[in-house]
Design a protein around this motif. Sequence first.
Motif, PDB file in Angstrom:
ATOM      1  N   PRO A 119       7.016  -1.254  -1.636  1.00  0.00           N
ATOM      2  CA  PRO A 119       7.126   0.005  -0.892  1.00  0.00           C
ATOM      3  C   PRO A 119       6.275  -0.297   0.535  1.00  0.00           C
ATOM      4  O   PRO A 119       5.453   0.487   0.888  1.00  0.00           O
ATOM      5  N   LYS A 120       6.938  -1.153   1.223  1.00  0.00           N
ATOM      6  CA  LYS A 120       6.228  -1.553   2.528  1.00  0.00           C
ATOM      7  C   LYS A 120       7.462  -1.684   3.621  1.00  0.00           C
ATOM      8  O   LYS A 120       8.669  -1.561   3.218  1.00  0.00           O
ATOM      9  N   SER A 121       7.448  -2.129   4.562  1.00  0.00           N
ATOM     10  CA  SER A 121       8.188  -2.162   5.538  1.00  0.00           C
ATOM     11  C   SER A 121       9.249  -3.378   5.297  1.00  0.00           C
ATOM     12  O   SER A 121       8.669  -4.249   4.588  1.00  0.00           O
ATOM     13  N   GLU A 124       7.230  -6.603   6.332  1.00  0.00           N
ATOM     14  CA  GLU A 124       6.467  -6.871   5.639  1.00  0.00           C
ATOM     15  C   GLU A 124       6.874  -7.462   4.204  1.00  0.00           C
ATOM     16  O   GLU A 124       6.143  -8.548   3.645  1.00  0.00           O
ATOM     17  N   LYS A 161      10.438  -2.205  11.119  1.00  0.00           N
ATOM     18  CA  LYS A 161       9.337  -1.600  10.729  1.00  0.00           C
ATOM     19  C   LYS A 161       9.439  -0.325   9.579  1.00  0.00           C
ATOM     20  O   LYS A 161       8.457   0.185   9.126  1.00  0.00           O
ATOM     21  N   ASN A 163      10.306   1.526   6.186  1.00  0.00           N
ATOM     22  CA  ASN A 163       9.968   1.347   4.565  1.00  0.00           C
ATOM     23  C   ASN A 163      11.182   0.806   3.889  1.00  0.00           C
ATOM     24  O   ASN A 163      12.544   1.412   4.174  1.00  0.00           O
TER      25      ASN A 163
ATOM     26  N   LEU B 299       7.047  -3.578  -9.921  1.00  0.00           N
ATOM     27  CA  LEU B 299       6.297  -4.095  -8.756  1.00  0.00           C
ATOM     28  C   LEU B 299       5.535  -5.096  -8.925  1.00  0.00           C
ATOM     29  O   LEU B 299       5.317  -6.173  -7.957  1.00  0.00           O
ATOM     30  N   GLN B 317      -0.456  -4.948  -3.807  1.00  0.00           N
ATOM     31  CA  GLN B 317       0.664  -4.264  -4.198  1.00  0.00           C
ATOM     32  C   GLN B 317       0.131  -3.188  -5.040  1.00  0.00           C
ATOM     33  O   GLN B 317       0.511  -1.989  -4.960  1.00  0.00           O
ATOM     34  N   VAL B 321      -0.577   1.242  -3.863  1.00  0.00           N
ATOM     35  CA  VAL B 321       0.304   2.226  -4.211  1.00  0.00           C
ATOM     36  C   VAL B 321      -0.447   3.437  -5.162  1.00  0.00           C
ATOM     37  O   VAL B 321      -0.028   4.485  -5.420  1.00  0.00           O
ATOM     38  N   LYS B 415      -0.133   3.797   4.217  1.00  0.00           N
ATOM     39  CA  LYS B 415       0.539   3.003   3.455  1.00  0.00           C
ATOM     40  C   LYS B 415       2.036   3.037   3.363  1.00  0.00           C
ATOM     41  O   LYS B 415       2.636   2.286   3.604  1.00  0.00           O
ATOM     42  N   ARG B 416       2.500   4.589   3.493  1.00  0.00           N
ATOM     43  CA  ARG B 416       4.060   4.628   3.550  1.00  0.00           C
ATOM     44  C   ARG B 416       4.703   4.131   4.749  1.00  0.00           C
ATOM     45  O   ARG B 416       5.625   3.472   4.832  1.00  0.00           O
ATOM     46  N   LEU B 417       3.812   4.072   5.860  1.00  0.00           N
ATOM     47  CA  LEU B 417       4.288   3.397   7.204  1.00  0.00           C
ATOM     48  C   LEU B 417       3.739   2.005   7.476  1.00  0.00           C
ATOM     49  O   LEU B 417       4.332   1.375   8.563  1.00  0.00           O
ATOM     50  N   GLU B 418       3.307   1.622   6.355  1.00  0.00           N
ATOM     51  CA  GLU B 418       2.697   0.370   6.776  1.00  0.00           C
ATOM     52  C   GLU B 418       3.692  -0.790   7.371  1.00  0.00           C
ATOM     53  O   GLU B 418       4.561  -1.006   6.904  1.00  0.00           O
ATOM     54  N   SER B 419       3.125  -1.630   8.185  1.00  0.00           N
ATOM     55  CA  SER B 419       4.190  -2.734   8.597  1.00  0.00           C
ATOM     56  C   SER B 419       3.706  -4.235   8.036  1.00  0.00           C
ATOM     57  O   SER B 419       2.656  -4.251   7.426  1.00  0.00           O
TER      58      SER B 419
END
Lengths: 275, 419
Positions: A119-121, A124, A161, A163, B299, B317, B321, B415-419
């Motif tokens: 659940p990341k970009s 990533e 970038k 998700n 996951l 991971q 979350v 966390k949702r936007l994490e690159s």
Amino acid sequence: MNNHPAALALHHLGAATDVPKERPILQLQQVNIHYGQFHAVKDATFDILEKHVTAFIGPSGCGKSTVLRSINRMNDMIRGSRMEGKILFNDHDLYADQVDPVLIRRRIGMVFQKPNPFPKSIHENIAWGARINGYKGDFDELVEQSLRQAALWDEVKDKLKQNALRLSGGQQQRLCIARTIAVQPEVILMDEPASALDPIATGRIEELILELKNSYTIVIVTHNMGQASRVSDHTAFFMVDEKRTGYLQEYAPTEQLFLNPQHKKTEQYISGKFG
Amino acid sequence: MSGMHAFGKAQDIAALMNRRRANAVAWNLVFILSTALAVLFLLLLVCSIVDSVFGYAVLTDEIEPSALVPAKSSVGDFSRQELEEVALTRLSSGVLRRVEHEKPIAQRSDKDLRDLVEHYVVKPKVLRTWGFWDSLTKRAEVSAFIARNPGSYASFRSWLTPSFIVSDQSADPLRAGIRTALLGSLWIIMITFLFAFPVGVGAAIYLQEYALDTRLNRILKLNIFNLSAVPSIIYGLLGLAVFVRAMEPFTSGALFRSFTDNTANGRTIVSGGLTLGLLVLPIIIINTQEALKAVPDSLRMSAYGVGATKWQTIWYQVLPVSVDRILTGTILALSRALGETAPLVVIGASTFISVDPSGIFSKFTTLPIQIYQWSARPQGAYRNIAAAAIVSLMILLLLMNSVAIHTRDKIAKKKRLES
């Protein structure tokens, strides 16, 4: 590429006959797998050839996924699972005491039935596996190269970038393949990689598998016999006995197994009599 | 039998349908009523507290301001010169000497001098207080009371004032404040967090991610569930035996030669914080385990699939979350700790101190203890300041929770936007 299943199958069957070198990269010897008291798979013995696609087919509960997961020791994660016999990877026993399953999983990657990106970009998703394994190179380059190999680059190059969970199911699955490629494995195990996808996305995954076999050894579990015949060079047909224990019924080049099965069970299964 | 007749005739179907509808309406009403009942009691609780915070107080002065300076009925109206004069002439010699020693009268601010005169000369005393509702509806009773007590006067006041928050403990309810208790509560909750959060989350990670499903581990998990239901006073007894008595050299600070307050023995902030830490540990463990359980196995498998170790899978991971759920559980646990009284009383928290805690080896009191102590006193005014302290505690809880929730949401967003 022509998407028609029959055309794909013909194209492929023609190509399979003139593969120059056939080196076994994985050798399964008397593999027996138990889950607690339950004997899941008995006495599976066969070789998987390097840079070939090998398909595992068979009815539900025949142990094909169990055998697949034993190849990169993913079964270790399941409580109560026990494996007997040997699996040689480049002539080294994968279950020897000093072998680290983490290292095996880097060299024998895995793609799962349900697309499961992190659940990341998007970036990533691909970079993470490489980073934790100590990749020293340029990550942007690695991401691009992996996405290109997975035929996903053109669709996502402007939203790296973003998700990964916002991609469609088929895109997610190709991202999972790209993520697996990024750690540069030798073998890619695929556990029904297209069963959760629509026919168009399935077609793209199949094209991709044919592309990837130039660089990787691929083992694919599938319920779809058309898919097995279209993408694989060799097919292993697993059956299940009256005690619900799976065993290898027949293993042959795909063309031979589908056109001239040696066992009655195989013939019945591929002609859709049961399963 | 045909499909039509299996469900009866048309009128049977209609009758059944009506019964089913009536049934649904009845249940709906039951649910609405139970929600309304809960809201009603909550409102009653808030009203009864707020009722005590505002209202009339009838006061009487030992020396009326007009007796000090003619024609001025309030110390607030005194001029600077009059204040200094009153202070110099009316303060008892002992008090004057001490006050002069702290800071000469001439150099003190007007407000300072006014407080001095109020406190040492005028000495107002609360005769009786009325709640907010009674103040609105029973004005006649207040007037009658004043008439019966010559020299008394009524003032409508809020017991919760800024000076109530920043003043220390006092025997005079008009001057008492919660600063010491507030600081004590904040110190305690900090120790509780520092102890219970890492230990609780660590234990939960072990139990959920590493521990095999053996009989021993199942018994362990069951017992952690049971521990969360143990009455808090039992934890007080445990804290008394372990932290206050057995670990006294450590908890009193003697081991570190930190004699900030050598009368405290082991009854220090660190003992209190650790005791409350033990109390909330099971709650944090259970909540964290639930948070980890909610992370899908797919996951973990995908992380293992690219060659991650167990720890990398958990750290990069699984935890990212589940962090917002873990923090939610921790916030709830700390809120509980902030309101606990019994275990702290058992380990010997001070009930009356006016010295601010200066570190983890200080003796302490906390807001709930202060509230308990004030509400147990017979004089009416203490009930009012107890109510004001309750409101302060609730505001503190709200503040703490909103800061924590804000932080949690920021982490979740990142966390949702994490690159």
